[in-house]
Design a protein around this motif. Structure first.
Motif, PDB file in Angstrom:
ATOM      1  N   LYS A 147     -29.037  25.680 -38.320  1.00  0.00           N
ATOM      2  CA  LYS A 147     -29.409  24.880 -39.475  1.00  0.00           C
ATOM      3  C   LYS A 147     -29.035  23.268 -39.009  1.00  0.00           C
ATOM      4  O   LYS A 147     -29.684  22.181 -39.371  1.00  0.00           O
ATOM      5  CB  LYS A 147     -28.678  25.383 -40.818  1.00  0.00           C
ATOM      6  N   ASP A 153     -26.354  31.248 -37.956  1.00  0.00           N
ATOM      7  CA  ASP A 153     -27.284  30.667 -38.727  1.00  0.00           C
ATOM      8  C   ASP A 153     -27.006  29.139 -39.036  1.00  0.00           C
ATOM      9  O   ASP A 153     -27.851  28.364 -39.173  1.00  0.00           O
ATOM     10  CB  ASP A 153     -27.650  31.412 -39.837  1.00  0.00           C
ATOM     11  N   GLU A 154     -25.777  28.870 -39.232  1.00  0.00           N
ATOM     12  CA  GLU A 154     -25.272  27.567 -39.459  1.00  0.00           C
ATOM     13  C   GLU A 154     -25.302  26.498 -38.649  1.00  0.00           C
ATOM     14  O   GLU A 154     -25.637  25.337 -38.669  1.00  0.00           O
ATOM     15  CB  GLU A 154     -23.817  27.635 -40.248  1.00  0.00           C
ATOM     16  N   GLU A 186     -31.041  19.996 -38.568  1.00  0.00           N
ATOM     17  CA  GLU A 186     -31.113  18.961 -39.767  1.00  0.00           C
ATOM     18  C   GLU A 186     -30.488  17.743 -39.324  1.00  0.00           C
ATOM     19  O   GLU A 186     -31.112  16.705 -39.842  1.00  0.00           O
ATOM     20  CB  GLU A 186     -30.520  19.705 -40.927  1.00  0.00           C
TER      21      GLU A 186
END
Length: 487
Positions: A289, A285-286, A293
């Motif tokens: 992300k 999930d990181e 971003e």
């Protein structure tokens, strides 16, 4: 009365240029578009979007030549030594790590945070009475004949708004304001500059690898540049002093477009191409992300010449020769620019026009060479490091370097990274070395094949020995090449 040196661009190269001028007693003014990165309230813009730096001998030597006794110590104390590459591969379906030392004599590359280096240089400048620092100042015009410049002074609380225009005079201007240099733009109005730029078919995206949640320490051995080589793609990780790694994905534009179009494939792509990154280094999930971003940024390469106009202006660093990051020499070459420039200014103290003319003539071939080498080194990092032939040649060159130093052999990487030899000379020596090795290997091959052929035809030992002797003659030609030098 001391002359006034104006430096545009307060990054590492511009700050070092200002230091060189200041220690020589000039009145120095340093102008920077961005805010002071040392201000805790500052979000340092491009400094958060910069591929981690690696400082090597050229950069360290340029810092050393300032004559400021503590500068090198202060900078090196914030670095992490890297003794080689650590390759992350799959072999026969198994994940393996393979270390490759940078240098047969144990020399290290130093991983460095750009902001830390910049702060150290700015602190040194601020302590000097003949230096003034101006942030939030944008170059809007330069007249190199009249030695006048115009800056737009912006309001710190609203840096995007148009500010008050001011006019300043100078005796000499140094442009160190990056690849999209405003100083270079205005310089080109006064002298015919041959200019070439290219955006290569690679984008990059930065990732952050946090310390291990178990013990707060590095998730990987810290004294290596970690590489996941995948030919058209590459993932790297450089250590930081806070137990983290700064990682970068390099991928073709089409590759990024495909991932953008199918975001559900991102994690699977990393698991397939870059073993043990997800979830060992970055949770799934990181990873998603950070990919979404963090910007996907282009890589530009710029060549131009000359770098100066008359006696009033010169450009250095990325303003003169922006390059791709695959040799880790962009900043090192820029810092070396400063040393070489001031060597010529010291050599011709009463004729700055001649000093600058010599600087452009000498530095252009070196800058063009390292630009080309940086482009080629992507192949070495992403593909060649996996090749047995590459490893064999590296081993031969390192063995000759250590045990027969008088022959003058060394790897090209070692000469670029751990010496101050001009880049163009490094390339000449590498080409000569390749010819000698090819001749020697070819001779050995001729001898072996000849011996096998003769033996197969029942030629006996006498003819076999003649075949081997023929091969030795080819090897001798290689040795003669060594003795005669670079032909």
């Amino acid at each position: 009365m001391p002359e006034k040196f104006v430096v545009v661009g307060a990054g590492p190269v511009g700050s070092l240029a200002a230091l060189y001028a200041a220690v020589r007693g000039y009145h120095v003014e340093l102008y920077e578009l961005r805010p002071d990165l040392r201000d805790p309230a500052t979000t340092p813009l491009n400094f958060t979007k910069s591929i981690n730096l690696a400082i090597s001998e050229r950069g360290v030597n340029s810092l050393r030549q300032t004559g400021l006794t503590t500068l090198v110590k202060d900078v090196v104390s914030s670095t992490t030594p890297m003794k080689g590459r650590m390759l992350h591969l799959r072999k026969q379906g198994k994940y393996v790590r393979e270390a490759q030392l940078y240098d047969a004599r144990g020399k290290n590359l130093l991983a460095l945070d750009r902001t830390s280096l910049n702060k150290t240089l700015l602190d040194a400048l601020e302590s000097m009475p003949n230096v003034k620092l101006f942030f939030h100042h944008k170059v809007v015009g330069v007249d190199f004949n009249k030695k006048l410049a115009w800056f737009e002074r912006r309001t710190p609380s609203d840096p995007s708004s148009r500010g008050t225009e001011i006019e300043i005079s100078f005796d000499f201007m140094i442009g160190a304001d990056g690849a999209h240099s405003a100083v270079r733009y205005h310089l080109m109005k006064f002298t015919p500059v041959a200019y070439q730029q290219e955006y290569i078919d690679k984008l990059w995206c930065q990732f952050h690898v946090a310390p291990s949640p178990k013990d707060g320490k590095y998730r990987l051995p810290p004294n290596y540049l970690h590489i996941w080589p995948q030919d058209e793609a590459m993932f790297i990780a450089l250590p930081n002093q806070d137990q983290t790694f700064t990682s970068t994905l390099f991928l073709t534009r089409q590759g990024f477009s495909d991932l953008d179009a199918h975001p559900d494939r991102l994690v699977a792509y990393f698991q397939d191409k870059f073993p043990a990154v997800v979830p060992d280094l970055i949770p799934a999930d990181e990873l998603v992300k950070q990919y979404n971003e963090n910007p996907h940024l282009p890589l530009i390469t710029i060549k131009c010449t000359p770098y100066h106009f008359s006696s009033s202006g010169v450009i250095v660093g990325d303003a003169a020769h922006a390059m791709v990051p695959f040799y880790g020499q962009g900043m090192n070459a820029g810092l070396e620019d400063v040393r070489v420039l001031f060597d010529f200014l010291d050599q011709y103290p009463t004729d700055r026009a001649k000093a600058l003319d010599q600087y452009s003539k000498v530095r252009t071939p070196d800058a063009h060479t390292i630009n080309d080498l940086a482009l080629r080194n992507y192949r070495e990092m992403a593909s060649d490091v996996k090749s047995p032939l590459y490893l064999l040649r590296k081993k031969i060159e390192e063995t000759l370097d250590v045990y027969f130093p008088g022959l003058g052999f060394a790897t090209q990487y070692s000469r670029v990274t751990f010496s101050n030899m001009p880049y163009s000379e490094v390339q000449r020596r590498a080409a000569w070395q390749a010819r000698v090795l090819n001749c020697a290997v070819g001779g050995l091959g001729v001898g072996v094949l000849g011996a096998m052929w003769v033996w197969g035809r029942g030629g006996g030992w006498a003819r076999v020995k003649r075949g081997v002797l023929l091969g030795c003659c080819w090897i001798a030609r290689g040795v003669v090449g060594v003795v005669r030098g670079w032909e």
